[in-house]
Design an enzyme around this catalytic site. Structure first.
Site, PDB file in Angstrom:
ATOM      1  N   SER A   1       0.908  -1.239  -0.084  1.00 12.46           N
ATOM      2  CA  SER A   1       0.001  -0.098  -0.082  1.00 12.46           C
ATOM      3  C   SER A   1       0.965   1.138   0.094  1.00 12.46           C
ATOM      4  CB  SER A   1      -0.879  -0.167   1.220  1.00 12.46           C
ATOM      5  OG  SER A   1      -1.373   1.249   1.220  1.00 12.46           O
TER       6      SER A   1
ATOM      7  N   ASP B   1      -6.399  -6.871   4.053  1.00  8.71           N
ATOM      8  CA  ASP B   1      -5.916  -5.454   4.086  1.00  8.71           C
ATOM      9  C   ASP B   1      -6.312  -4.838   5.523  1.00  8.71           C
ATOM     10  OD1 ASP B   1      -5.036  -2.867   3.643  1.00  8.71           O
ATOM     11  OD2 ASP B   1      -7.011  -2.291   2.585  1.00  8.71           O
TER      12      ASP B   1
ATOM     13  N   ASP C   1      -4.839   3.662  -1.892  1.00 17.22           N
ATOM     14  CA  ASP C   1      -5.967   3.929  -1.073  1.00 17.22           C
ATOM     15  C   ASP C   1      -6.583   5.406  -1.231  1.00 17.22           C
ATOM     16  OD1 ASP C   1      -5.936   1.510   0.859  1.00 17.22           O
ATOM     17  OD2 ASP C   1      -4.257   1.902   1.398  1.00 17.22           O
TER      18      ASP C   1
HETATM   19  C1  DX5 Z   1      -6.259   1.179   5.717  1.00 11.80           C
HETATM   20  C2  DX5 Z   1      -5.970   1.109   4.047  1.00 11.80           C
HETATM   21  C3  DX5 Z   1      -4.719   0.142   4.038  1.00 11.80           C
HETATM   22  C4  DX5 Z   1      -3.340   0.337   4.776  1.00 11.80           C
HETATM   23  C5  DX5 Z   1      -2.680  -0.586   5.122  1.00 11.80           C
HETATM   24  O1  DX5 Z   1      -7.503   1.922   5.489  1.00 11.80           O
HETATM   25  O2  DX5 Z   1      -6.994   0.387   3.430  1.00 11.80           O
HETATM   26  O3  DX5 Z   1      -4.232  -0.431   2.583  1.00 11.80           O
HETATM   27  O4  DX5 Z   1      -2.546   1.203   3.869  1.00 11.80           O
HETATM   28  O5  DX5 Z   1      -1.864  -0.307   6.013  1.00 11.80           O
HETATM   29  P1  DX5 Z   1      -1.045  -1.480   6.948  1.00 11.80           P
HETATM   30  O6  DX5 Z   1      -0.337  -2.399   6.398  1.00 11.80           O
HETATM   31  O7  DX5 Z   1       0.049  -0.683   7.766  1.00 11.80           O
HETATM   32  O8  DX5 Z   1      -2.069  -1.942   8.013  1.00 11.80           O
HETATM   33 ZN    ZN Z   2      -6.341  -0.482   1.336  1.00 12.74          ZN
END
Ligand code: DX5
Ligand code: ZN
Length: 213
Positions: free
Chosen positions: A6, A173, A33
């Site tokens: 992400s 995710d 995102d």
């Molecule tokens: C949160 C996003 C994710 C986020 C995940 O709303 O949808 O994609 O970037 O980040 P990590 O892997 O740090 O939990």
């Molecule tokens: Zn996401």
């Protein structure tokens, strides 16, 4: 396991550099995102910045919409021809119609489930979906802790998926890292999103390799 880092956790001052780095390090998809400040209490990027990401990326984009007006945003991002666009079922009155619209634009449709949303919500939609994205944190921010009951939910979703549409991928995710990835694969996950784990790692390739199991 496909790996979709992400870019929310990338250095936005050096976005193109970081996108190139994760692609060179062997990721399968670039997870983007999009947050509108209404559906979730955070605001991220629109088509101008996402087109810069698309230009830098050598892997397909996986656009995760966290917005109130899905149709508006689908039209906005369609010209960038991402591989997937996923939208939240909690924010869509006509998900079946939107799935068809996304597919008619040449993009693979996916639906996202918030932590409280039952997999059974998708019983009559699964046959038309290419992917289901299961949130294992509350959407809005990177760097949160994985919600443990997501594992049971993935197993239920996998049963439904295997019965209705075995080609539909299951993506996860939120809070994914090298210590929970094996458990997630065993539960039925096909694609993992990882933001902070990948970008906080000293070696991006090592981080991505550790999720490629
Ligand atoms: C949160 C996003 C994710 C986020 C995940 O709303 O949808 O994609 O970037 O980040 P990590 O892997 O740090 O939990
Ligand atoms: Zn996401």
């Amino acid at each position: 396991m496909l790996v979709a880092p992400s870019v929310l956790s990338a250095d936005f001052g050096n976005l193109a550099r970081d996108v190139k780095r994760i692609c060179d390090a062997g990721c399968d998809l670039v997870h983007v995102d999009v947050m509108d400040g209404h559906f979730v209490p955070n605001l991220t990027i629109g088509p101008v910045v996402v087109s810069a990401i698309a230009a830098a990326a050598t892997k397909p984009l996986d656009i995760h919409l966290m917005v109130q007006n899905n149709t508006f945003f689908v039209e906005l991002f369609a010209p960038l021809q991402p591989e997937f666009i996923s939208f939240h079922i909690e924010e869509e009155k006509h998900p079946h119609r939107l799935i068809q619209n996304i597919r008619s634009l040449g993009i693979r449709p996916a639906i996202v489930l918030n932590p409280q949303t039952l997999p059974e919500t998708l019983e009559y939609l699964l046959e038309d979906l290419d992917m289901v994205l299961v949130m294992s944190v509350n959407p809005g921010f990177g760097g949160q802790h994985f919600i443990p009951n997501t594992v049971a939910k993935i197993k239920r979703l996998k049963q439904l998926r295997d019965a209705i549409n075995p080609d539909c991928l299951i993506e996860i995710d939120g809070g994914v890292n090298n210590s929970n990835i094996a458990m997630l694969r065993d539960a039925g996950v096909d694609v993992c999103v990882a933001g902070s784990y990948v970008f906080n790692h000293a070696d991006l390739k090592q981080a991505i390799d550790s999720l490629h199991i």
